[in-house]
Motif scaffolding. Sequence first.
Motif, PDB file in Angstrom:
ATOM      1  N   MET A   7       0.811  -1.192   0.000  1.00 45.56           N
ATOM      2  CA  MET A   7       0.000   0.000   0.000  1.00 45.56           C
ATOM      3  C   MET A   7       0.860   1.263   0.000  1.00 45.56           C
ATOM      4  SD  MET A   7      -3.234  -0.588  -0.180  1.00 45.56           S
ATOM      5  CE  MET A   7      -3.890   0.993   0.246  1.00 45.56           C
ATOM      6  N   ASN A   8       1.961   1.216   0.707  1.00 43.56           N
ATOM      7  CA  ASN A   8       2.796   2.410   0.855  1.00 43.56           C
ATOM      8  C   ASN A   8       3.228   2.987  -0.497  1.00 43.56           C
ATOM      9  OD1 ASN A   8       4.005   4.364   2.392  1.00 43.56           O
ATOM     10  ND2 ASN A   8       5.807   3.155   2.885  1.00 43.56           N
ATOM     11  N   PRO A   9       3.800   2.190  -1.414  1.00 43.62           N
ATOM     12  CA  PRO A   9       4.193   2.754  -2.718  1.00 43.62           C
ATOM     13  C   PRO A   9       3.007   3.300  -3.509  1.00 43.62           C
ATOM     14  CG  PRO A   9       5.295   0.659  -2.366  1.00 43.62           C
ATOM     15  CD  PRO A   9       4.265   0.802  -1.269  1.00 43.62           C
ATOM     16  N   LEU A  10       1.872   2.598  -3.464  1.00 38.49           N
ATOM     17  CA  LEU A  10       0.693   3.059  -4.191  1.00 38.49           C
ATOM     18  C   LEU A  10       0.205   4.400  -3.641  1.00 38.49           C
ATOM     19  CD1 LEU A  10      -1.640   2.642  -6.201  1.00 38.49           C
ATOM     20  CD2 LEU A  10      -2.824   1.389  -4.373  1.00 38.49           C
ATOM     21  N   LEU A  11       0.104   4.511  -2.321  1.00 36.56           N
ATOM     22  CA  LEU A  11      -0.386   5.749  -1.730  1.00 36.56           C
ATOM     23  C   LEU A  11       0.607   6.895  -1.894  1.00 36.56           C
ATOM     24  CD1 LEU A  11      -2.147   4.287   1.391  1.00 36.56           C
ATOM     25  CD2 LEU A  11      -3.213   5.363  -0.587  1.00 36.56           C
ATOM     26  N   LYS A  12       1.892   6.594  -1.952  1.00 36.26           N
ATOM     27  CA  LYS A  12       2.873   7.643  -2.224  1.00 36.26           C
ATOM     28  C   LYS A  12       2.660   8.219  -3.621  1.00 36.26           C
ATOM     29  CE  LYS A  12       6.634   6.519   0.888  1.00 36.26           C
ATOM     30  NZ  LYS A  12       8.006   6.044   1.015  1.00 36.26           N
ATOM     31  N   ARG A  13       2.267   7.365  -4.583  1.00 34.92           N
ATOM     32  CA  ARG A  13       1.976   7.857  -5.935  1.00 34.92           C
ATOM     33  C   ARG A  13       0.749   8.749  -5.934  1.00 34.92           C
ATOM     34  NH1 ARG A  13       1.880   2.569  -9.129  1.00 34.92           N
ATOM     35  NH2 ARG A  13      -0.150   3.402  -9.589  1.00 34.92           N
ATOM     36  N   PHE A  14      -0.253   8.426  -5.101  1.00 31.90           N
ATOM     37  CA  PHE A  14      -1.467   9.230  -5.024  1.00 31.90           C
ATOM     38  C   PHE A  14      -1.232  10.552  -4.315  1.00 31.90           C
ATOM     39  CE2 PHE A  14      -4.210   5.202  -5.240  1.00 31.90           C
ATOM     40  CZ  PHE A  14      -4.294   5.295  -6.614  1.00 31.90           C
ATOM     41  N   GLY A  15      -0.227  10.587  -3.433  1.00 33.60           N
ATOM     42  CA  GLY A  15       0.084  11.829  -2.736  1.00 33.60           C
ATOM     43  C   GLY A  15       0.096  11.680  -1.229  1.00 33.60           C
ATOM     44  N   ALA A  16       0.811  12.584  -0.599  1.00 32.17           N
ATOM     45  CA  ALA A  16       1.009  12.546   0.846  1.00 32.17           C
ATOM     46  C   ALA A  16      -0.289  12.549   1.649  1.00 32.17           C
ATOM     47  CB  ALA A  16       1.912  13.698   1.278  1.00 32.17           C
ATOM     48  N   PRO A  17      -1.319  13.300   1.256  1.00 28.03           N
ATOM     49  CA  PRO A  17      -2.526  13.304   2.087  1.00 28.03           C
ATOM     50  C   PRO A  17      -3.158  11.925   2.245  1.00 28.03           C
ATOM     51  CG  PRO A  17      -2.550  15.179   0.620  1.00 28.03           C
ATOM     52  CD  PRO A  17      -1.392  14.313   0.199  1.00 28.03           C
ATOM     53  N   LEU A  18      -3.251  11.158   1.177  1.00 29.08           N
ATOM     54  CA  LEU A  18      -3.851   9.824   1.296  1.00 29.08           C
ATOM     55  C   LEU A  18      -2.960   8.880   2.083  1.00 29.08           C
ATOM     56  CD1 LEU A  18      -5.583   9.218  -2.140  1.00 29.08           C
ATOM     57  CD2 LEU A  18      -6.614   9.751   0.056  1.00 29.08           C
ATOM     58  N   LEU A  19      -1.654   9.002   1.938  1.00 36.02           N
ATOM     59  CA  LEU A  19      -0.736   8.175   2.719  1.00 36.02           C
ATOM     60  C   LEU A  19      -0.899   8.487   4.201  1.00 36.02           C
ATOM     61  CD1 LEU A  19       1.550   6.127   3.001  1.00 36.02           C
ATOM     62  CD2 LEU A  19       3.162   7.992   2.589  1.00 36.02           C
ATOM     63  N   ALA A  20      -0.999   9.765   4.542  1.00 34.95           N
ATOM     64  CA  ALA A  20      -1.180  10.150   5.946  1.00 34.95           C
ATOM     65  C   ALA A  20      -2.505   9.627   6.491  1.00 34.95           C
ATOM     66  CB  ALA A  20      -1.105  11.668   6.077  1.00 34.95           C
ATOM     67  N   ALA A  21      -3.561   9.714   5.699  1.00 33.92           N
ATOM     68  CA  ALA A  21      -4.869   9.224   6.140  1.00 33.92           C
ATOM     69  C   ALA A  21      -4.834   7.713   6.361  1.00 33.92           C
ATOM     70  CB  ALA A  21      -5.934   9.588   5.116  1.00 33.92           C
ATOM     71  N   TRP A  22      -4.242   6.990   5.420  1.00 33.64           N
ATOM     72  CA  TRP A  22      -4.174   5.531   5.546  1.00 33.64           C
ATOM     73  C   TRP A  22      -3.343   5.136   6.766  1.00 33.64           C
ATOM     74  CZ3 TRP A  22      -0.056   2.011   5.135  1.00 33.64           C
ATOM     75  CH2 TRP A  22      -0.438   0.676   5.073  1.00 33.64           C
ATOM     76  N   THR A  23      -2.227   5.804   6.980  1.00 33.42           N
ATOM     77  CA  THR A  23      -1.373   5.502   8.135  1.00 33.42           C
ATOM     78  C   THR A  23      -2.131   5.752   9.431  1.00 33.42           C
ATOM     79  OG1 THR A  23       0.598   6.081   6.867  1.00 33.42           O
ATOM     80  CG2 THR A  23       0.810   6.061   9.260  1.00 33.42           C
ATOM     81  N   GLY A  24      -2.835   6.876   9.497  1.00 35.16           N
ATOM     82  CA  GLY A  24      -3.591   7.189  10.696  1.00 35.16           C
ATOM     83  C   GLY A  24      -4.700   6.199  10.977  1.00 35.16           C
ATOM     84  N   GLU A  25      -5.410   5.787   9.951  1.00 38.03           N
ATOM     85  CA  GLU A  25      -6.532   4.873  10.133  1.00 38.03           C
ATOM     86  C   GLU A  25      -6.094   3.446  10.446  1.00 38.03           C
ATOM     87  OE1 GLU A  25     -10.007   5.367  10.141  1.00 38.03           O
ATOM     88  OE2 GLU A  25      -9.274   7.394  10.437  1.00 38.03           O
ATOM     89  N   THR A  26      -4.918   3.050  10.015  1.00 36.68           N
ATOM     90  CA  THR A  26      -4.502   1.657  10.181  1.00 36.68           C
ATOM     91  C   THR A  26      -3.451   1.442  11.261  1.00 36.68           C
ATOM     92  OG1 THR A  26      -2.804   1.868   8.467  1.00 36.68           O
ATOM     93  CG2 THR A  26      -5.009   1.135   7.766  1.00 36.68           C
ATOM     94  N   GLN A  27      -3.100   2.483  12.020  1.00 32.29           N
ATOM     95  CA  GLN A  27      -2.002   2.328  12.968  1.00 32.29           C
ATOM     96  C   GLN A  27      -2.295   1.317  14.074  1.00 32.29           C
ATOM     97  OE1 GLN A  27      -0.989   5.892  15.030  1.00 32.29           O
ATOM     98  NE2 GLN A  27      -3.092   6.569  15.186  1.00 32.29           N
ATOM     99  N   LEU A  28      -3.556   1.047  14.365  1.00 31.98           N
ATOM    100  CA  LEU A  28      -3.887   0.031  15.370  1.00 31.98           C
ATOM    101  C   LEU A  28      -4.455  -1.239  14.755  1.00 31.98           C
ATOM    102  CD1 LEU A  28      -5.479   2.228  18.163  1.00 31.98           C
ATOM    103  CD2 LEU A  28      -3.158   1.319  18.037  1.00 31.98           C
ATOM    104  N   ALA A  29      -4.486  -1.303  13.430  1.00 28.27           N
ATOM    105  CA  ALA A  29      -5.115  -2.434  12.767  1.00 28.27           C
ATOM    106  C   ALA A  29      -4.117  -3.417  12.152  1.00 28.27           C
ATOM    107  CB  ALA A  29      -6.059  -1.928  11.673  1.00 28.27           C
ATOM    108  N   HIS A  30      -2.845  -3.171  12.287  1.00 32.99           N
ATOM    109  CA  HIS A  30      -1.841  -4.047  11.699  1.00 32.99           C
ATOM    110  C   HIS A  30      -0.935  -4.600  12.794  1.00 32.99           C
ATOM    111  CE1 HIS A  30      -2.733  -3.242   7.488  1.00 32.99           C
ATOM    112  NE2 HIS A  30      -3.037  -2.039   7.884  1.00 32.99           N
TER     113      HIS A  30
END
Length: 101
Positions: free
Chosen positions: A1-24
């Motif tokens: 997911m990290n490389p894909l979200l980096k291509r989409f841009g920092a805002p989506l990467l930050a959102a995904w990281t925030g939402e999944t920090q307790l789910a992995h």
Amino acid sequence: MNPLLKRFGAPLLAAWTGETQLAHPTLIAAQCFFDDTADDKVVLHGEPTLRHGVAKPADHSPYTAFVLMWSAMDAFNCLMKGQPWSRELQRIAAEGGLDGP
């Protein structure tokens, strides 16, 4: 997911990281389920328990919602002829702490 979200841009990467920090299964997520601060024991928790002084992930939910909404509006703007919302999106991004489009 990290490389894909980096291509989409920092805002989506930050959102995904925030939402999944307790789910992995990471050390950061695992530390919410035990307390090893005592010298003689480890206490296990049945649900996520934040250590003293640690920010609650849910406290970031309004910012995560903002980032996702802004990203959606930016994507929609890119689809419109002449990208009419660009100036306003740049202003909102600057005020919200995001990199501009």
